[in-house]
Each structure stands twice: as C-alpha cells, then as structure tokens.
Design a protein around this motif. Structure first.
Motif, short mmCIF file in Angstrom:
data_model
loop_
_atom_site.label_atom_id
_atom_site.label_comp_id
_atom_site.label_asym_id
_atom_site.label_seq_id
_atom_site.Cartn_x
_atom_site.Cartn_y
_atom_site.Cartn_z
N ILE A 187 18.70 20.92 9.73
CA ILE A 187 19.04 21.23 8.55
C ILE A 187 20.23 22.24 8.11
O ILE A 187 20.56 22.99 8.83
CB ILE A 187 18.02 21.68 7.93
CG1 ILE A 187 17.02 23.26 8.18
CG2 ILE A 187 16.09 20.38 7.53
CD1 ILE A 187 16.14 23.89 8.08
N VAL A 188 20.49 22.38 6.81
CA VAL A 188 21.34 23.16 6.25
C VAL A 188 21.19 24.32 4.99
O VAL A 188 20.27 23.47 4.01
CB VAL A 188 22.75 23.12 6.07
CG1 VAL A 188 24.18 23.47 5.21
CG2 VAL A 188 23.70 22.01 6.97
N ILE A 189 20.50 25.50 5.34
CA ILE A 189 20.62 26.27 4.67
C ILE A 189 21.55 26.87 3.37
O ILE A 189 22.15 27.77 4.27
CB ILE A 189 18.99 26.97 4.99
CG1 ILE A 189 19.87 27.65 5.52
CG2 ILE A 189 18.02 26.30 5.43
CD1 ILE A 189 18.26 28.99 6.51
N SER A 190 20.76 27.18 2.03
CA SER A 190 21.41 28.28 1.62
C SER A 190 20.67 29.09 0.82
O SER A 190 19.48 28.78 0.45
CB SER A 190 22.91 27.64 0.72
OG SER A 190 24.09 27.05 1.13
N GLY A 191 21.21 30.37 0.01
CA GLY A 191 20.31 31.34 -1.05
C GLY A 191 20.52 32.90 -0.16
O GLY A 191 21.16 33.16 0.09
N ASP A 229 24.33 36.20 14.07
CA ASP A 229 25.38 36.35 14.48
C ASP A 229 26.25 34.68 13.93
O ASP A 229 26.49 33.97 14.43
CB ASP A 229 26.16 36.81 15.06
CG ASP A 229 25.79 35.54 16.83
OD1 ASP A 229 25.37 35.19 16.41
OD2 ASP A 229 26.70 36.71 17.71
N VAL A 230 24.57 33.62 13.62
CA VAL A 230 24.85 32.61 13.22
C VAL A 230 26.39 32.40 12.24
O VAL A 230 26.23 33.52 11.12
CB VAL A 230 23.44 31.58 12.42
CG1 VAL A 230 23.57 32.39 10.89
CG2 VAL A 230 24.39 30.24 12.40
N PRO A 231 27.48 31.82 12.44
CA PRO A 231 28.24 31.06 11.01
C PRO A 231 27.22 30.89 9.86
O PRO A 231 26.63 29.98 9.47
CB PRO A 231 28.99 29.87 11.50
CG PRO A 231 28.86 29.66 12.84
CD PRO A 231 27.82 30.33 13.14
N GLY A 232 28.25 31.48 8.41
CA GLY A 232 27.51 31.39 7.31
C GLY A 232 26.88 32.11 6.82
O GLY A 232 26.41 32.40 5.63
N LEU A 233 25.88 33.53 7.70
CA LEU A 233 25.54 34.27 7.80
C LEU A 233 25.68 35.84 7.27
O LEU A 233 27.13 35.85 8.28
CB LEU A 233 24.08 34.85 8.42
CG LEU A 233 23.22 35.61 8.10
CD1 LEU A 233 22.32 35.26 6.80
CD2 LEU A 233 22.22 36.30 9.38
N THR A 234 25.70 36.39 5.82
CA THR A 234 26.56 37.57 5.34
C THR A 234 25.53 38.79 5.91
O THR A 234 24.19 38.59 4.45
CB THR A 234 27.37 37.72 3.96
OG1 THR A 234 28.39 36.59 4.97
CG2 THR A 234 27.85 38.92 4.21
N VAL A 264 19.85 42.87 2.74
CA VAL A 264 20.53 41.73 1.53
C VAL A 264 20.72 40.63 2.35
O VAL A 264 21.97 41.30 3.06
CB VAL A 264 21.59 41.75 0.30
CG1 VAL A 264 21.56 40.28 -0.27
CG2 VAL A 264 20.59 42.55 -0.61
N CYS A 265 20.09 39.17 3.02
CA CYS A 265 21.46 38.47 3.46
C CYS A 265 21.52 36.94 3.15
O CYS A 265 20.72 36.63 2.53
CB CYS A 265 19.84 38.25 4.80
SG CYS A 265 19.91 39.35 6.27
N ILE A 266 23.00 36.67 3.11
CA ILE A 266 23.31 35.70 2.54
C ILE A 266 23.39 34.63 2.97
O ILE A 266 24.44 34.87 4.19
CB ILE A 266 24.65 36.04 1.49
CG1 ILE A 266 24.22 37.36 0.48
CG2 ILE A 266 25.29 35.17 0.48
CD1 ILE A 266 25.62 38.04 -0.26
N PHE A 267 22.73 33.68 2.65
CA PHE A 267 22.87 32.36 3.86
C PHE A 267 24.10 31.32 2.89
O PHE A 267 23.52 30.96 2.23
CB PHE A 267 21.71 31.51 3.83
CG PHE A 267 20.23 32.65 4.89
CD1 PHE A 267 20.40 32.24 5.94
CD2 PHE A 267 19.90 33.51 4.02
CE1 PHE A 267 19.43 32.87 6.88
CE2 PHE A 267 19.14 34.32 5.06
CZ PHE A 267 18.79 33.63 6.60
N ASP A 268 24.99 30.76 3.44
CA ASP A 268 26.01 29.86 2.93
C ASP A 268 26.69 28.95 3.81
O ASP A 268 26.80 29.04 4.13
CB ASP A 268 27.12 30.77 2.66
CG ASP A 268 28.40 29.98 1.89
OD1 ASP A 268 28.06 28.99 1.92
OD2 ASP A 268 29.25 30.08 1.83
N ARG A 269 25.50 28.14 3.66
CA ARG A 269 25.52 26.53 3.92
C ARG A 269 25.60 26.83 6.14
O ARG A 269 26.06 26.39 6.80
CB ARG A 269 26.34 25.54 4.19
CG ARG A 269 26.79 25.31 2.50
CD ARG A 269 27.93 24.24 2.41
NE ARG A 269 27.76 23.12 3.45
CZ ARG A 269 26.95 21.93 2.86
NH1 ARG A 269 25.95 22.15 1.45
NH2 ARG A 269 27.00 21.07 4.00
#
Length: 529
Positions: A187-191, A229-234, A264-269
């Motif tokens: 799956i791909v998650i954002s939020g 350290d997954v790509p897309g996580l800030t 705050v954890c920002i998930f971008d795809r």
C-alpha cells in the motif's frame, strides 16, 4: 531454571550505533539532523532509551527487564514482550517504574503497549475471517523486532484538522494518515501524525488509527510498520530535554541528561509492503485497536509517573533535611510528604490492581489489564501531577525562586559569602542544598516541569476519555442489583435500562488469582551503599 540462550540483546552503545546506520529525514529547531545518535538536541532522548538496553544486560535486573517469549522460547527485552498473565503485567509495572526513576520517561515502553494491542487485534481479525494469516504475519514481525532488539515508535494521533468532522470530511485529507493506493506489492500512505514520542531515534514507526472509523473512513483505518528512514517520511521534532542550555539558574541538572522529544511525522506517498501491513481498510476493528492500545498504555503510564513521583519524594526529603527540618518532627512537612507519597502510591496501586485483575483476551489469549483500575489510576495521575509539583515546592521552601546562578560559585566576590548565608543545616554543605534545589527546579518549576505536567494530563488520552472508559466498564448494574435486593424490590433484567446494562458477578476466577506458591513479582536487589 535453565532459560534458552538469549538473542543478541543490544547494549546502549550498540543501540546508538544502530541509529547511526539509519538516515531518517529529521528536522529539529529548523535544521536538518545528520545523525540522530550524535545530535546534541536529541541526546537526552537517546540516553533515555539507551538505558533500557543497558539495564536489560545487568544480571541483577534480568528477571525484571527480560522475559521468555512464549511463541518463540527466546528470552527477549520485556519492552517488546507479549504479556501472558498478571505476573508479566506486574513485572512490566516495576520495570517501567525503575526505568523512569532514572530517566523521567523511558519512552521505549510504547513498543510494548503497541505490539500487545496489535497482536490482540490480529487474532480478532483472524477469528472474524476464519484464518490464522493475520496472527502469523504479526508473529513474524514480532519475532524480528525481538531478535533484532528494536525500538518502535507509535504514530497514532493524527493531526485531525477540524475536530468536529470525520476523517473523510476534512477539507485537507492529509490531516489523517490514509491509504492512497493499493497494489500487488503493498500500500501507499499519505497524511500526518502528530505527537509521536521519540520519533527521530526509534528504528521503526507503528502507524495506528487514533479513533473508531466508520465505513466511509475505511481508507483511514490502516495499521502498519515503516522504517524510520523510509522514503517519503519527514520528521519535524522538538529538542529532547534541555541539553546545553544555560537556563535562569544554570544548566538543567536532570533534563540535560535525560529527556524526550515529540514530533510531527509527515507521510508523502510512503510505500509499505504487505508483510508490514497489519490491516488496511478493516474499519470495523479500528476502535478495538485504539481501545486495546489505550488500555495497555495507560497501565504503563501509571508506572512511568510513579517513577517521576519517586524523584520528587526523594528530592523533597533532601530539601527538608538541607533546610534543617526533620519531617518526622515537623507536622506540616510530614503531612505534605505523606500526601506526596499517598498520591504516588495511590495511582500506582491502581496499576497493581489492574494487573492482578487482568484477564486473557478472548481472541489472542494475551492478557489485558483491568480497564477500570487502569483508567482510574491514569485519571488520578493526570489530575494530581500538579499537586505533586505544588507539594514539592512547599516542602522545599522558597529557595528555588532566588537561586544564585552556578557561576556565582566561582565568583571570588560572592562565593564565600553565599556559601555562608545560604547554608541552613550545618550537617548539609551549601553546595548540596543548592544542587538539590536546582534539581527540583528543573523537574517542577522550569520547562521540564511544565512538560511532565502536560504529557501526564494528555498522554494516553484526555481525562474525559478515561472517565468515559471507567463508566463504560464499571459494573454499576451489579451495585444496583445489590441495593434492590436489600430493599427487597426484586431484580430487573430489562436490557434497555441504562443503569443496569453492565454487570459483573466477580473479578476473580474460580481458581483464585494464582496457583499456590506461584511467583508474582521478583524483588529487586537492595542497593549497595
């Protein structure tokens, strides 16, 4: 008893080395962090979790800090162990209290609370679908975490946006973490997840729903694990503790060494492979996961804040002594110290009761602490943390508000005079009196004191949520039956009668609380002087 050979339990330094191999995208105070293990602003948080590794290697703490995982037969760190009875829950309480006496907040106990909750919901999913696939996937994940001795963070609380709206109604859908794509690989998650404790210096994040979802919110009902350290996580974090700061009365004596960050954890795809997805779209079970985690976590919070209470009790007694008073002879100080003891041991006793009256989860067989005692204990600590600070201030006297800065200790024009006039008890050197006062200032009157108050009030849910759980689980109907029987009015079995919906015949099982001679807890060794 001969235990199986342990897996490779890490030391604190090995934990730091494991962090150096990760490359998470972390920002603290506006700058990008190159290495979380070596970042001064995060060091107190790293130190706190490192202690959970070092203590597990101490022979005197082995029975408390480690346990045999029944699904693998391996001895593991108790902070990633599944509870199989009241004994596990009691020892977890003692372990967390011990760790938080040293660190204020050990943070890694979130790993324990989350894996126990996810394991219970995995079994619940299997029973609903007639499979064992979810439990098998969870156990494979759990054994990997245990064998590698990992620390997991919990990304549960969403940013939420407009609190009056459901997740699918938000103007900005990314205020909640949600599934944006499914394919054969995962799956791909954002939020966005907020208030993620220790996020920069854990190995993986467990993404979990923060509320009960409806059918329209199925995409928001997602539970999975992602590497930090997954790509897309800030990760946007605040400093852990007060390292390096020279506050009003000098360097913070406690929070320069131990502290915690939230982020705050920002998930971008962010892509998550299916083997790390515990469920996605099973909205019917989101409320159960939230409930299970909250119950475990509130039980653990009781022990954590009891450890903090131990620090205040010890420092308060030292200040009484340094001021020239014996609380045993001064009734007003004795009353305050006993009140501080009563508060600390009172909510801790609720944790003990929650352990003793724990019951096996009907789906997984692992044990859940009693929700009534757990929520009462957490409610008490949430509201009485402010009284704990007030009492510490009372027994300390007014010295905290007028402490000279530590530079004055080396000022030839003031040092000798201050040491002479600010000494109270002739048997206690000036330096010790001032040091204890600065220690209490750090814990109760500075940034760290406000921080502990706030996380005690809101950590694990608001007081309103705890009151709701107490009312929902307490057997008021049994008390109504009691009074109606004494009044000889008969008993009502009307299921529509609100006050009699919840009944409970008794808390103990037919066999009692334990087999004769069964060890419940292990005493810690007496400290060497």
């Amino acid at each position: 008893m001969n235990f199986p050979a342990p897996p490779a339990l890490m030391s604190g330094e090995q934990y730091r080395e494991s962090l150096r191999r990760l490359r998470p995208k972390v920002f603290v105070d506006g700058h990008r962090v190159e290495s979380v293990a070596d970042e001064p602003l995060l060091r107190p948080g790293v130190n706190a979790i490192a202690l959970t590794y070092d203590f597990a290697l101490k022979p005197e703490y082995e029975t408390l800090m480690t346990a045999v995982q029944h699904t693998s037969g391996k001895r593991v760190n108790r902070l990633s162990h599944i509870d199989t009875g009241p004994q596990d829950l009691l020892n977890k309480l003692e372990m967390v209290r011990l760790l938080c006496q040293e660190t204020g907040c050990a943070q890694r106990y979130l790993t324990h609370d989350a894996v126990n909750a996810i394991g219970q919901v995995a079994a619940r999913l299997d029973d609903a679908k007639g499979t064992r696939d979810n439990t098998a996937k969870f156990l494979e994940f759990l054994h990997r975490v245990q064998d590698q001795d990992l620390t997991l963070g919990v990304a549960m609380t969403d940013a939420k946006g407009d609190r009056s709206l459901r997740p699918h109604q938000q103007a900005n859908v990314d205020t909640y973490v949600h599934v944006v794509e499914r394919n054969a690989k995962g799956i791909v998650i954002s939020g966005t997840k907020a208030i993620v404790t220790g996020a920069p210096y854990v190995h993986e994040l467990l993404v979990m729903p923060c509320r009960n979802m409806g059918a329209e919110d199925a995409d928001f009902a997602v539970c999975c694990s992602v590497p930090v350290d997954v790509p897309g996580l800030t990760i946007v974090a605040r400093p852990a503790g007060r390292p390096g700061e020279k506050v009003e009365h000098g360097e913070a004596l406690f929070s320069r060494k131990y502290g915690q960050t939230t982020a705050v954890c920002i998930f971008d795809r962010v892509f998550v492979p299916w083997e790390n997805v515990f469920y996605a779209g099973d909205w019917e079970h989101s409320g159960q996961l939230t409930y299970s985690y909250a119950t475990h976590h509130r039980h653990t919070c009781i022990a954590a804040r009891a450890g903090f209470g131990d620090l205040l009790i010890g420092a308060g007694a030292l200040m009484c002594e340094a001021n020239g008073f014996d609380p045993g002879r001064e009734s007003h100080l004795r009353e305050q110290m006993v009140e501080l003891i009563k508060i600390t041991e009172g909510f801790y006793a609720c944790g003990v009761a929650g352990s003793v009256y724990a019951k096996a989860d009907e789906h997984s067989g692992s044990f859940m602490p009693d929700p009534v005692f757990v929520n009462i204990g957490k409610l008490l600590l949430s509201t009485q943390i402010y009284d704990m600070h007030r009492i510490a201030h009372y027994v300390s006297g007014g010295l905290i508000v007028s402490l000279p800065g530590p530079d004055e200790d080396h000022n030839p024009e003031t040092a000798a005079r201050l040491a002479d006039v600010l000494r109270a008890n002739p048997a206690v050197p000036y330096e010790q009196r001032i040091q204890t006062a600065r220690f209490l200032e750090d814990l109760t009157a500075g940034y760290q004191g406000g921080w502990y108050s706030l996380i005690s009030l809101h950590g694990g849910g608001s007081p309103a949520a705890m009151k709701q759980e107490i009312w929902r689980n307490y057997p008021v109907g049994s008390k109504v039956d009691l009074v109606e029987r004494l009044l000889e009015r008969g008993l009502s079995e009307d299921p529509a009668r609100p006050i009699t919906r919840n009944r409970q015949a008794g808390k103990c099982c037919d066999m009692g609380c334990g087999a004769p001679g069964q060890p419940v807890m292990v005493d810690l060794p007496k400290p060497r002087r």
